[in-house]
Write a protein that holds these residues in place. Structure first.
Motif, PDB file in Angstrom:
ATOM      1  N   ARG A  95       0.799  -1.233   0.000  1.00  0.00           N
ATOM      2  CA  ARG A  95       0.000   0.000   0.000  1.00  0.00           C
ATOM      3  C   ARG A  95       0.833   1.285   0.000  1.00  0.00           C
ATOM      4  O   ARG A  95       0.292   2.371   0.097  1.00  0.00           O
ATOM      5  CB  ARG A  95      -0.983   0.019   1.181  1.00  0.00           C
ATOM      6  CG  ARG A  95      -2.048  -1.075   1.115  1.00  0.00           C
ATOM      7  CD  ARG A  95      -2.988  -1.002   2.295  1.00  0.00           C
ATOM      8  NE  ARG A  95      -2.294  -1.264   3.543  1.00  0.00           N
ATOM      9  CZ  ARG A  95      -1.993  -2.477   3.999  1.00  0.00           C
ATOM     10  NH1 ARG A  95      -2.314  -3.530   3.284  1.00  0.00           N
ATOM     11  NH2 ARG A  95      -1.376  -2.638   5.132  1.00  0.00           N
ATOM     12  N   CYS A  96       2.133   1.179  -0.063  1.00  0.00           N
ATOM     13  CA  CYS A  96       2.984   2.362  -0.056  1.00  0.00           C
ATOM     14  C   CYS A  96       2.853   3.105  -1.383  1.00  0.00           C
ATOM     15  O   CYS A  96       2.858   2.495  -2.455  1.00  0.00           O
ATOM     16  CB  CYS A  96       4.435   1.966   0.189  1.00  0.00           C
ATOM     17  SG  CYS A  96       5.548   3.368   0.391  1.00  0.00           S
ATOM     18  N   LYS A  97       2.757   4.440  -1.314  1.00  0.00           N
ATOM     19  CA  LYS A  97       2.574   5.264  -2.495  1.00  0.00           C
ATOM     20  C   LYS A  97       3.898   5.869  -2.960  1.00  0.00           C
ATOM     21  O   LYS A  97       4.854   5.978  -2.185  1.00  0.00           O
ATOM     22  CB  LYS A  97       1.578   6.402  -2.207  1.00  0.00           C
ATOM     23  CG  LYS A  97       0.187   5.944  -1.807  1.00  0.00           C
ATOM     24  CD  LYS A  97      -0.710   7.140  -1.528  1.00  0.00           C
ATOM     25  CE  LYS A  97      -2.079   6.710  -1.019  1.00  0.00           C
ATOM     26  NZ  LYS A  97      -2.870   6.015  -2.045  1.00  0.00           N
ATOM     27  N   LEU A  98       3.905   6.295  -4.212  1.00  0.00           N
ATOM     28  CA  LEU A  98       4.980   7.108  -4.763  1.00  0.00           C
ATOM     29  C   LEU A  98       4.427   8.510  -4.939  1.00  0.00           C
ATOM     30  O   LEU A  98       3.410   8.701  -5.617  1.00  0.00           O
ATOM     31  CB  LEU A  98       5.452   6.554  -6.107  1.00  0.00           C
ATOM     32  CG  LEU A  98       6.381   7.469  -6.920  1.00  0.00           C
ATOM     33  CD1 LEU A  98       7.698   7.719  -6.179  1.00  0.00           C
ATOM     34  CD2 LEU A  98       6.632   6.882  -8.303  1.00  0.00           C
ATOM     35  N   SER A  99       5.080   9.497  -4.332  1.00  0.00           N
ATOM     36  CA  SER A  99       4.628  10.879  -4.418  1.00  0.00           C
ATOM     37  C   SER A  99       5.517  11.652  -5.382  1.00  0.00           C
ATOM     38  O   SER A  99       6.740  11.670  -5.249  1.00  0.00           O
ATOM     39  CB  SER A  99       4.668  11.531  -3.028  1.00  0.00           C
ATOM     40  OG  SER A  99       4.117  12.831  -3.095  1.00  0.00           O
TER      41      SER A  99
END
Length: 266
Positions: A95-99
């Motif tokens: 669930r980790c995002k790339l910003s």
């Protein structure tokens, strides 16, 4: 299951082109700095930050961007961030995002400018709902309706939208009156020394309250001391980013060092 890649009503362009930086006249890379959920002590997202290939500052790279290459640079940043994050294993973190930061004045038509992003996501099997796009409040936007249309287009594709450096720029609460992003990142000008500043504390408390009412997540930026960390936790903020927890790194997705926050202040 969420559809990761919608059918495209156009011929995708730009991904391969944007990976070729010859047209820019300069090369660059990305450093990645984590944003943590401080309750779970896991990364909520990694922010891609522009750097020179030898570690030069973002300012040294951005100084080379002008009206002649702004669009190409913005597109190249998106593609490079997705490629590097995928290569470094971000998708192995659940669930980790790339910003990714974007330049609103480089986006002419949102649906057209998004093509390279969609193609890069498809190429590297990057789910669209794990991409977050930040617009800095510090960049002057002369046409707020245009920015609103960009955010609406991004949301249609499943991206998370964010306002960066909130509280330091041109529009402030006027942005929120016009459109509501998924995320607000409170600028370090408000978080710095907040533990000893009742005025900053009252302002941030108000931002947190407004965001809660509007169902917007809040990230506190620039956290450098345990005192700031615990003061912000006391205000109900659970997403934080700053040198206290982890510095940006080139070529790695670093973990946080929560031993630095000290004993609980609760």
């Amino acid at each position: 299951m969420t559809q990761i890649y919608p059918s495209l009503p156009f011929e995708p362009i730009g991904c391969a082109q944007c990976r070729n930086l010859e047209g820019l006249g300069f090369d660059f890379t990305m450093a990645f700095q984590p944003i943590f959920n401080v309750h779970t002590q896991t990364a909520y997202a990694y922010e891609a930050l522009v750097r020179g290939i030898n570690g030069e500052s973002a300012a040294s790279i951005l100084s080379k961007v002008d009206d002649t290459n702004r669009y190409r640079f913005d597109q190249a940043c998106r593609v490079k961030a997705i490629e590097l994050a995928a290569t470094l294993g971000l998708l192995q973190q659940p669930r980790c995002k790339l910003s990714i930061n974007f330049l609103p004045n480089a986006v002419y038509r949102a649906e057209t400018c998004i093509r390279a992003t969609l193609e890069a996501a498809h190429l590297f099997d990057f789910p669209l709902d794990r991409l977050m796009f930040e617009v800095t409040e510090g960049e002057r936007v002369d046409d707020p309706d245009h920015l609103k249309s960009i955010f609406q287009a991004y949301e249609r594709h499943g991206f998370t939208t964010a306002i960066d450096d909130f509280g330091s720029g041109y529009s402030g609460l006027n942005f929120l009156a016009m459109f509501q992003p998924h995320v607000l990142k409170i600028d370090m000008a408000l978080t710095r020394g907040i533990d000893a500043d009742p005025v900053r504390k009252a302002i941030v408390e108000g931002i947190v309250l407004v965001s809660k009412r509007l169902n917007i997540e809040v990230i506190a930026e620039g956290i450098e001391t345990p005192e700031e960390y615990w003061a912000l936790r006391g205000l109900g903020i659970s997403l934080m980013q700053g040198y206290l927890l982890a510095r940006p790194a080139i070529g790695a997705l670093v973990s946080g060092d929560f031993s630095r926050v000290g004993a609980t202040a609760e």
